[in-house]
Design an enzyme around this catalytic site. Structure first.
Site, PDB file in Angstrom:
ATOM      1  N   PHE A 243     -13.665   2.149  19.192  1.00 31.13           N
ATOM      2  CA  PHE A 243     -14.971   1.556  18.905  1.00 31.13           C
ATOM      3  C   PHE A 243     -15.420   1.862  17.485  1.00 31.13           C
ATOM      4  CE2 PHE A 243     -19.633   1.752  18.785  1.00 31.13           C
ATOM      5  CZ  PHE A 243     -19.892   0.408  19.010  1.00 31.13           C
TER       6      PHE A 243
ATOM      7  N   MET B 163     -10.321   0.005  24.840  1.00 27.34           N
ATOM      8  CA  MET B 163     -11.007   0.613  23.700  1.00 27.34           C
ATOM      9  C   MET B 163     -11.605   1.953  24.122  1.00 27.34           C
ATOM     10  SD  MET B 163     -14.283  -0.960  21.635  1.00 27.34           S
ATOM     11  CE  MET B 163     -13.332  -2.202  20.772  1.00 27.34           C
ATOM     12  N   CYS B 164     -11.480   2.946  23.230  1.00 29.46           N
ATOM     13  CA  CYS B 164     -12.122   4.242  23.461  1.00 29.46           C
ATOM     14  C   CYS B 164     -12.905   4.598  22.200  1.00 29.46           C
ATOM     15  CB  CYS B 164     -11.078   5.302  23.834  1.00 29.46           C
ATOM     16  SG  CYS B 164      -9.878   5.625  22.535  1.00 29.46           S
ATOM     17  N   TYR B 165     -12.989   5.862  21.876  1.00 30.88           N
ATOM     18  CA  TYR B 165     -13.737   6.303  20.696  1.00 30.88           C
ATOM     19  C   TYR B 165     -12.973   6.009  19.407  1.00 30.88           C
ATOM     20  CZ  TYR B 165     -16.202   8.958  24.262  1.00 30.88           C
ATOM     21  OH  TYR B 165     -16.883   9.318  25.385  1.00 30.88           O
TER      22      TYR B 165
ATOM     23  N   GLY C 195      -9.183   5.550  19.488  1.00 34.68           N
ATOM     24  CA  GLY C 195      -7.860   4.990  19.729  1.00 34.68           C
ATOM     25  C   GLY C 195      -6.868   5.957  20.330  1.00 34.68           C
TER      26      GLY C 195
END
EC number: 2.8.1.1
Length: 108
Positions: free
Chosen positions: A93, A64-66, A68
């Site tokens: 996220f 998971m990042c900010y 995708g």
């Protein structure tokens, strides 16, 4: 698996609930502290070794990042390190927080 797969937050959430995969969050420390999925491991250059010691290569990993995007590079990197199954979470996220606001933790 030679290539990571993209997964939506609903499917990622289900895999977590069924303990079918582990979740890593690759965002910066400040963003992670301001909110992250409750079961997320904060994966950084400093924590990569510990993560790899604690999770076998046959453990499916969801990144998971900010939003995708950054997660795709990290997912590919984990495949190159030897992990068999790796997913990049579409929407990151931001999508998780929208869909599962009760499953957001705060702090490091």
């Amino acid at each position: 698996m030679d290539q990571f797969e993209c997964i939506n937050v609903a499917d990622a959430h289900q895999k977590l609930q069924e303990k079918e995969a582990v979740l890593v969050d690759i965002r910066d420390p400040q963003s992670f502290a301001m909110g992250h999925a409750t079961q997320a491991f904060h994966l950084t250059n400093d924590t990569l070794g510990a993560f790899m010691r604690d999770n076998d290569f046959d453990t499916p990993v969801m990144v998971m990042c900010y939003h995708g995007n950054s997660s795709k590079g990290a997912a590919q990197y984990l495949l190159q390190q030897g992990y068999d199954v790796v997913y990049s979470i579409d929407g990151g996220f931001e999508a998780w927080q929208r869909q599962f606001p009760a499953e957001v933790a705060y702090g490091a």
